[in-house]
Design an enzyme around this catalytic site. Structure first.
Site, PDB file in Angstrom:
ATOM      1  N   TYR A 182       0.836  -1.204   0.000  1.00  0.00           N
ATOM      2  CA  TYR A 182       0.000   0.000   0.000  1.00  0.00           C
ATOM      3  C   TYR A 182       0.872   1.255   0.000  1.00  0.00           C
ATOM      4  CZ  TYR A 182      -3.801   3.211   0.897  1.00  0.00           C
ATOM      5  OH  TYR A 182      -4.693   4.232   0.774  1.00  0.00           O
TER       6      TYR A 182
ATOM      7  N   PHE B 152      -5.476  19.469 -25.423  1.00  0.00           N
ATOM      8  CA  PHE B 152      -6.307  18.293 -25.658  1.00  0.00           C
ATOM      9  C   PHE B 152      -7.658  18.459 -24.926  1.00  0.00           C
ATOM     10  CE2 PHE B 152      -7.694  13.916 -24.648  1.00  0.00           C
ATOM     11  CZ  PHE B 152      -7.923  13.506 -25.943  1.00  0.00           C
ATOM     12  N   ASP B 153      -8.705  17.768 -25.407  1.00  0.00           N
ATOM     13  CA  ASP B 153     -10.072  17.916 -24.857  1.00  0.00           C
ATOM     14  C   ASP B 153     -10.141  17.821 -23.334  1.00  0.00           C
ATOM     15  OD1 ASP B 153      -9.991  16.961 -27.443  1.00  0.00           O
ATOM     16  OD2 ASP B 153     -11.617  15.534 -27.186  1.00  0.00           O
TER      17      ASP B 153
ATOM     18  N   ASP C 181       2.391  18.638 -21.507  1.00  0.00           N
ATOM     19  CA  ASP C 181       1.429  17.542 -21.636  1.00  0.00           C
ATOM     20  C   ASP C 181       2.135  16.529 -22.530  1.00  0.00           C
ATOM     21  OD1 ASP C 181      -0.490  15.739 -22.319  1.00  0.00           O
ATOM     22  OD2 ASP C 181      -1.989  17.188 -22.945  1.00  0.00           O
TER      23      ASP C 181
ATOM     24  N   ALA D  20       2.022  13.166 -23.375  1.00  0.00           N
ATOM     25  CA  ALA D  20       1.516  11.854 -23.809  1.00  0.00           C
ATOM     26  C   ALA D  20       2.394  11.199 -24.885  1.00  0.00           C
ATOM     27  CB  ALA D  20       0.078  11.990 -24.309  1.00  0.00           C
TER      28      ALA D  20
ATOM     29  N   LYS E   2      -0.067   6.130 -24.069  1.00  0.00           N
ATOM     30  CA  LYS E   2       0.498   6.356 -25.401  1.00  0.00           C
ATOM     31  C   LYS E   2       1.962   5.923 -25.388  1.00  0.00           C
ATOM     32  CE  LYS E   2      -3.208   9.286 -25.373  1.00  0.00           C
ATOM     33  NZ  LYS E   2      -4.064   9.489 -24.191  1.00  0.00           N
TER      34      LYS E   2
ATOM     35  N   HIS F 273     -19.537  14.076 -28.579  1.00  0.00           N
ATOM     36  CA  HIS F 273     -19.187  13.087 -29.601  1.00  0.00           C
ATOM     37  C   HIS F 273     -19.190  11.646 -29.113  1.00  0.00           C
ATOM     38  CE1 HIS F 273     -15.244  13.560 -27.807  1.00  0.00           C
ATOM     39  NE2 HIS F 273     -14.740  12.615 -28.564  1.00  0.00           N
TER      40      HIS F 273
HETATM   41  N1  F0G Z   1      -3.191  14.738 -23.410  1.00  0.00           N
HETATM   42  C1  F0G Z   1      -3.177  14.351 -24.686  1.00  0.00           C
HETATM   43  C2  F0G Z   1      -2.311  15.092 -25.663  1.00  0.00           C
HETATM   44  C3  F0G Z   1      -3.956  13.263 -25.108  1.00  0.00           C
HETATM   45  O1  F0G Z   1      -3.936  12.888 -26.397  1.00  0.00           O
HETATM   46  C4  F0G Z   1      -4.754  12.576 -24.153  1.00  0.00           C
HETATM   47  C5  F0G Z   1      -5.587  11.442 -24.540  1.00  0.00           C
HETATM   48  C6  F0G Z   1      -4.731  13.024 -22.821  1.00  0.00           C
HETATM   49  C7  F0G Z   1      -3.935  14.108 -22.481  1.00  0.00           C
HETATM   50  C8  F0G Z   1      -5.561  12.380 -21.745  1.00  0.00           C
HETATM   51  O2  F0G Z   1      -5.018  11.170 -21.379  1.00  0.00           O
HETATM   52  O3  F0G Z   1      -6.762   9.480 -22.026  1.00  0.00           O
HETATM   53  O4  F0G Z   1      -4.911   8.936 -20.418  1.00  0.00           O
HETATM   54  O5  F0G Z   1      -6.749  10.416 -19.732  1.00  0.00           O
HETATM   55  N2  F0G Z   1      -5.839  11.153 -25.752  1.00  0.00           N
HETATM   56  C9  F0G Z   1      -6.582   9.989 -26.236  1.00  0.00           C
HETATM   57  C10 F0G Z   1      -6.760  10.087 -27.732  1.00  0.00           C
HETATM   58  C11 F0G Z   1      -7.836   9.685 -25.510  1.00  0.00           C
HETATM   59  O6  F0G Z   1      -7.489   9.231 -28.287  1.00  0.00           O
HETATM   60  O7  F0G Z   1      -6.184  10.960 -28.367  1.00  0.00           O
HETATM   61  P1  F0G Z   1      -5.920   9.947 -20.872  1.00  0.00           P
END
Ligand code: F0G
Length: 451
Positions: free
Chosen positions: A67, A117-118, A207, A209, A250, A442
């Site tokens: 833990y 990113f979204d 960020d 990824a 990723k 979406h």
């Molecule tokens: N930042 C970037 C640039 C991303 O592409 C994503 C996720 C995230 C943050 C969020 O990370 O999914 O681990 O919570 N992108 C995916 C995509 C979902 O399909 O492009 P997460």
């Protein structure tokens, strides 16, 4: 040059056009609602869909599930690659954003960045702050070939800092820039951003990824980096940042996982309570010990040139096939995906009927291939006028999972898209919305054929 061979396989199933007609109708013409077993080749995302190596699987057996105080292998790997001493594990990328932004982002703040990113935008706007886009204008023209189309525009960045410095908690650099088409940010641009940030006394958050893919592009496209290793380039990139949020799904090539890392004790101290509250205790965050081992090994392996080259050359291979057929996409090919410029293909489908969504459905009907719309549906409605936002690009994203498909699959994808392309003049109508959520529509939107 391939840098791996296949040790374990998963069968996939073909289907008939009649079956797909039925399934996509039942899914309300939204590919997120399809059952995965009804998909032949799945290009919905490159996130969490990669294949792990035998070494990663072996590492899982050695996971420490204590833990508290579990083995520090995970943290040491991140510190070795980035130079960041403070690490907080989280269950995925958006969780890292949630934990860190809970501490850093306040109502009325402005967070400048390159095409947030979204989820990043969601975690900023959800706190009544503004995600201020400073991406270079070239990114909006899909046919323009520029090597670092993910860059931040130093002039736009300088302007927002000059006018609103007191409201800006930090700057975000997204590497690679997913929304602009998996496009990289150059080392030169990273250093320019650092210099501007320093001038205003601001911190810079990556960020991260797809940071390893970004390093590959620096090595292969930027003057002076040809003879550096990916690990050297990665270290130099992070030398210019104050911290990172990471979706490990990723470039760490695991199915689930993420983290925050920083060189600043105050960020760590400020965020750690939110990790305990939302994710889990500080040495595991939202993760299993075994998954943290696989993640650390994945980071180590995927910051080697050969592994990245095999992956990115495959995306390039698909791009070359599309070039043969004259199919327009965001140029040059991105690191993790190709983004087909739908309004340039389906010229007869009006924007109100969602060309990229129409192309997504057509590709599924053609061959059971699932891409995804990064366009007008994803853009949501304007929060004030409630009108659809048609100002941006309308793209069909073909995201390529890492180490999952062969170039034979790429040929199937290219030819299926060509078949749709060849009958583009016959496709005159798109879709209309029958149900939608107020935000992030979406994922759940329901559609019918436009009448
Ligand atoms: N930042 C970037 C640039 C991303 O592409 C994503 C996720 C995230 C943050 C969020 O990370 O999914 O681990 O919570 N992108 C995916 C995509 C979902 O399909 O492009 P997460």
């Amino acid at each position: 040059a391939e840098s791996w061979k296949i040790k374990m396989v998963e069968p996939i199933r073909k289907s008939t056009r009649e079956e797909r007609e039925q399934w996509i109708k039942e899914a309300h013409y939204n590919v997120f609602q399809l059952r995965a077993e009804h998909v032949y080749i799945d290009l919905l995302t490159d996130s969490g869909t990669g294949s792990m190596t035998d070494r990663q699987w072996a590492g899982m057996m050695l996971g420490d599930e204590s833990y508290a105080g579990a083995s520090s292998f995970f943290k040491n790997m991140i510190t070795r690659l980035t130079g960041f001493d403070y690490v907080i594990p989280t269950h995925q990328g958006r969780a890292a954003e949630n934990v860190l932004f809970s501490y850093l982002v306040k109502e009325g703040d402005i967070v400048p960045g390159n095409s947030h990113f979204d989820t990043t935008k969601g975690h900023i706007e959800g706190r009544k702050a503004i995600a201020w886009d400073v991406t270079i204008d070239e990114a909006k023209d899909t046919q323009l070939e520029v090597p670092f189309k993910g860059n931040l525009d130093p002039k736009k960045l300088e302007k927002v800092l000059a006018e609103h410095a007191d409201k800006i908690p930090f700057i975000i650099v997204t590497i690679t820039n997913n929304t602009a088409g998996g496009q990289p940010v150059s080392m030169k641009n990273i250093k320019e951003v650092r210099a501007i940030a320093d001038k205003y006394g601001k911190r810079v958050l990556f960020d991260s990824a797809r940071f390893a893919e970004n390093a590959y592009f620096i090595k292969t496209r930027e003057e002076g980096y040809q003879n550096k290793t990916i690990k050297e380039i990665v270290k130099e990139m992070f030398d210019n940042a104050d911290g990172m949020t990471m979706s490990a799904k990723k470039d760490a090539i695991v199915n689930m996982g993420g983290f925050i890392a920083t060189r600043h004790q105050d960020w760590f101290e400020g965020a750690k309570g939110f990790c305990v509250q939302y994710e889990g205790y500080l040495t595991y965050g939202g993760m299993n010990g075994r998954d943290m081992n696989a993640l650390a090994i994945g980071l180590d392996e995927n910051t080697e040139f050969d592994n990245l080259e095999t992956r990115i050359k495959q995306v390039e291979y698909l791009a070359k096939r599309l070039d043969e057929f004259g199919i327009p996409y965001q140029r040059p090919a991105g690191g993790h995906a190709l983004f087909v410029d739908a309004p340039k293909v389906l010229t007869r489908v009006p924007k109100e009927e969602f060309p990229a969504q129409t192309l997504t459905v057509e590709l599924y009907l053609e061959a059971g291939i699932r891409g995804c719309e990064i366009g007008y549906i994803l853009a949501d409605r304007d929060p004030v006028t409630r009108e659809n936002r048609f100002g941006g690009l309308d793209l069909l994203r073909l995201a390529i999972p890492r180490r999952v498909y062969t170039n034979n699959h790429m040929d199937v994808i290219a030819v299926a898209l060509k078949n749709v392309f060849d009958r583009r003049e016959q496709i005159t109508r798109g879709f209309q919305i029958t149900w939608e959520a107020p935000l992030m529509r979406h994922f759940t939107v329901q559609l019918e054929r436009a009448k």
